[in-house]
Write a protein that holds these residues in place. Structure first.
Motif, PDB file in Angstrom:
ATOM      1  N   UNK A  37       0.831  -1.205   0.000  1.00 18.93           N
ATOM      2  CA  UNK A  37       0.000   0.000   0.000  1.00 18.93           C
ATOM      3  C   UNK A  37       0.859   1.246   0.000  1.00 18.93           C
ATOM      4  N   UNK A  38       0.584   2.133  -0.949  1.00 21.86           N
ATOM      5  CA  UNK A  38       1.363   3.354  -1.057  1.00 21.86           C
ATOM      6  C   UNK A  38       0.528   4.585  -0.789  1.00 21.86           C
ATOM      7  N   UNK A  39       1.195   5.710  -0.680  1.00 20.62           N
ATOM      8  CA  UNK A  39       0.552   6.995  -0.441  1.00 20.62           C
ATOM      9  C   UNK A  39       0.218   7.642  -1.778  1.00 20.62           C
ATOM     10  N   UNK A  40      -1.042   8.038  -1.934  1.00 19.86           N
ATOM     11  CA  UNK A  40      -1.459   8.689  -3.170  1.00 19.86           C
ATOM     12  C   UNK A  40      -1.111  10.172  -3.155  1.00 19.86           C
ATOM     13  N   UNK A  41      -1.230  10.800  -2.001  1.00 18.91           N
ATOM     14  CA  UNK A  41      -0.902  12.220  -1.874  1.00 18.91           C
ATOM     15  C   UNK A  41      -0.840  12.571  -0.400  1.00 18.91           C
ATOM     16  N   UNK A  42      -0.399  13.785  -0.110  1.00 21.07           N
ATOM     17  CA  UNK A  42      -0.414  14.291   1.254  1.00 21.07           C
ATOM     18  C   UNK A  42      -1.346  15.484   1.319  1.00 21.07           C
ATOM     19  N   UNK A  43      -1.829  15.766   2.536  1.00 25.25           N
ATOM     20  CA  UNK A  43      -2.763  16.876   2.724  1.00 25.25           C
ATOM     21  C   UNK A  43      -2.061  18.022   3.442  1.00 25.25           C
ATOM     22  N   UNK A  44      -2.276  18.164   4.739  1.00 17.76           N
ATOM     23  CA  UNK A  44      -1.733  19.322   5.445  1.00 17.76           C
ATOM     24  C   UNK A  44      -0.240  19.232   5.690  1.00 17.76           C
ATOM     25  N   UNK A  45       0.295  18.011   5.699  1.00 17.59           N
ATOM     26  CA  UNK A  45       1.725  17.820   5.949  1.00 17.59           C
ATOM     27  C   UNK A  45       2.100  16.441   5.455  1.00 17.59           C
ATOM     28  N   UNK A  46       3.390  16.123   5.371  1.00 16.03           N
ATOM     29  CA  UNK A  46       3.779  14.774   4.930  1.00 16.03           C
ATOM     30  C   UNK A  46       3.242  13.664   5.832  1.00 16.03           C
ATOM     31  N   UNK A  47       2.819  13.991   7.051  1.00 16.91           N
ATOM     32  CA  UNK A  47       2.266  12.996   7.967  1.00 16.91           C
ATOM     33  C   UNK A  47       0.804  12.706   7.642  1.00 16.91           C
ATOM     34  N   UNK A  96     -11.152   6.618   8.475  1.00 21.20           N
ATOM     35  CA  UNK A  96     -10.766   7.452   9.608  1.00 21.20           C
ATOM     36  C   UNK A  96      -9.679   6.696  10.380  1.00 21.20           C
ATOM     37  N   UNK A  97      -8.482   7.264  10.373  1.00 24.28           N
ATOM     38  CA  UNK A  97      -7.316   6.556  10.899  1.00 24.28           C
ATOM     39  C   UNK A  97      -6.444   6.041   9.765  1.00 24.28           C
ATOM     40  N   UNK A  98      -6.243   6.885   8.751  1.00 19.12           N
ATOM     41  CA  UNK A  98      -5.507   6.454   7.563  1.00 19.12           C
ATOM     42  C   UNK A  98      -4.082   6.019   7.885  1.00 19.12           C
ATOM     43  N   UNK A  99      -3.423   6.720   8.809  1.00 16.17           N
ATOM     44  CA  UNK A  99      -2.042   6.333   9.141  1.00 16.17           C
ATOM     45  C   UNK A  99      -2.028   4.948   9.786  1.00 16.17           C
ATOM     46  N   UNK A 100      -3.000   4.662  10.657  1.00 17.71           N
ATOM     47  CA  UNK A 100      -3.115   3.311  11.202  1.00 17.71           C
ATOM     48  C   UNK A 100      -3.294   2.294  10.077  1.00 17.71           C
ATOM     49  N   UNK A 101      -4.177   2.617   9.141  1.00 15.53           N
ATOM     50  CA  UNK A 101      -4.434   1.719   8.017  1.00 15.53           C
ATOM     51  C   UNK A 101      -3.169   1.508   7.185  1.00 15.53           C
ATOM     52  N   UNK A 102      -2.449   2.578   6.934  1.00 17.67           N
ATOM     53  CA  UNK A 102      -1.220   2.512   6.148  1.00 17.67           C
ATOM     54  C   UNK A 102      -0.191   1.581   6.797  1.00 17.67           C
ATOM     55  N   UNK A 103      -0.118   1.630   8.121  1.00 18.72           N
ATOM     56  CA  UNK A 103       0.867   0.842   8.858  1.00 18.72           C
ATOM     57  C   UNK A 103       0.376  -0.558   9.228  1.00 18.72           C
TER      58      UNK A 103
END
Length: 271
Positions: A37-47, A96-103
């Motif tokens: 799973x990769x990142x499609x884009x960033x919003x307010x910050x790289x996090x 909701x909790x995309x960073x959790x999902x990413x990891x």
């Protein structure tokens, strides 16, 4: 479940659609997550990231709802914005909790709320990795997998387990850390789960005593706030204000009355 003698047919319809849309999106996210799973884009910050699966989930949800109710409006985290003409608007957080999902962490959810003429009347939060779906219709109570839920009895502030979350921008995080530094000696402990919708449902289910956060958007809080409120909790922002981007607080009433003014005094509502 809610008393059918006092149900509203439109609210019932909106609830069933929200439950099915959340079920479908949750299945897609749980079963379709690619190993790379990769990142499609960033919003307010790289996090603050958007994955391909956030976009796929929102497309699935909006497509399903528009098929059944083509005149409704939409507000979605990943860009869905349609005014609609029916008086109904769907407020959607596809993950909701995309960073959790990413990891690969389990604390993520799908949050879907329905508004009628600006009032949230239906809320559904599906947490597939928990095997749980939380739901509420205004005036009908809150439920987890069909079982009615209620907030925990209010403890003294010093014994309260308090959930919170942090923003993505460094300056805001620094301010939130300062609030937390002062708050943490005054409570039992702090929990940071990473999904605001799940945190609000944890208040509803009695798994934490309270929750607060600055910086939530409508799609983060709409469903969860209704579910917490229908479970008997009080929700709000700064004193006299509703839950908002500025501040969201949810707790059992007696605890809310202690925590809300304390957070206001600590400046939890500003950076």
């Amino acid at each position: 479940m809610p008393d059918p003698l006092h149900s509203d047919p439109l609210n019932d319809e909106l609830l069933e659609l929200a439950l099915e849309a959340a079920r479908r999106a949750g299945t897609l996210l749980r079963d379709g997550r690619p190993a790379d799973l990769g990142v499609a884009s960033t919003k307010t910050s790289p996090i603050d990231v958007v994955t391909e699966m956030d976009l796929a989930s929102e497309k699935l949800i909006t497509g399903f709802l528009a098929e059944h109710r083509p005149d409704d409006g939409f507000l979605g985290e990943e860009g869905a914005s349609v005014p609609g003409s029916s008086g109904v608007r769907w407020v959607i957080d596809p993950v909701d909790g995309t960073v959790n999902y990413l990891y690969g962490l389990p604390s993520w959810s799908v949050s879907i709320a329905a508004e009628r003429d600006g009032e949230t009347v239906v809320g559904v939060v599906a947490a597939p990795m928990r095997g749980e779906t939380y739901q509420a219709v205004v005036g009908g109570g809150a439920f987890n997998n069909g079982e009615r839920v209620h907030h925990r009895p209010a403890p003294p502030l010093s014994q309260a387990l308090v959930a919170t979350g942090f923003g993505y921008v460094a300056e805001r995080r620094a301010g939130q850390a300062e609030v937390l530094r002062t708050l943490i000696p005054q409570v039992r402990d702090i929990r940071r789960g990473g999904s605001a919708a799940i945190d609000l449902c944890d208040v509803a289910c009695g798994r934490v005593d309270a929750y607060y956060e600055r910086g939530l958007n409508p799609w983060d809080l709409a469903a969860g706030v209704l579910i917490a409120r229908e479970a008997g909790a009080l929700t709000g922002g700064r004193p006299g204000q509703p839950a908002s981007h500025e501040l969201t607080v949810a707790a059992a009433p007696a605890l809310f009355e202690q925590l809300q003014p304390l957070l206001d005094d600590l400046g939890a509502w500003h950076d």
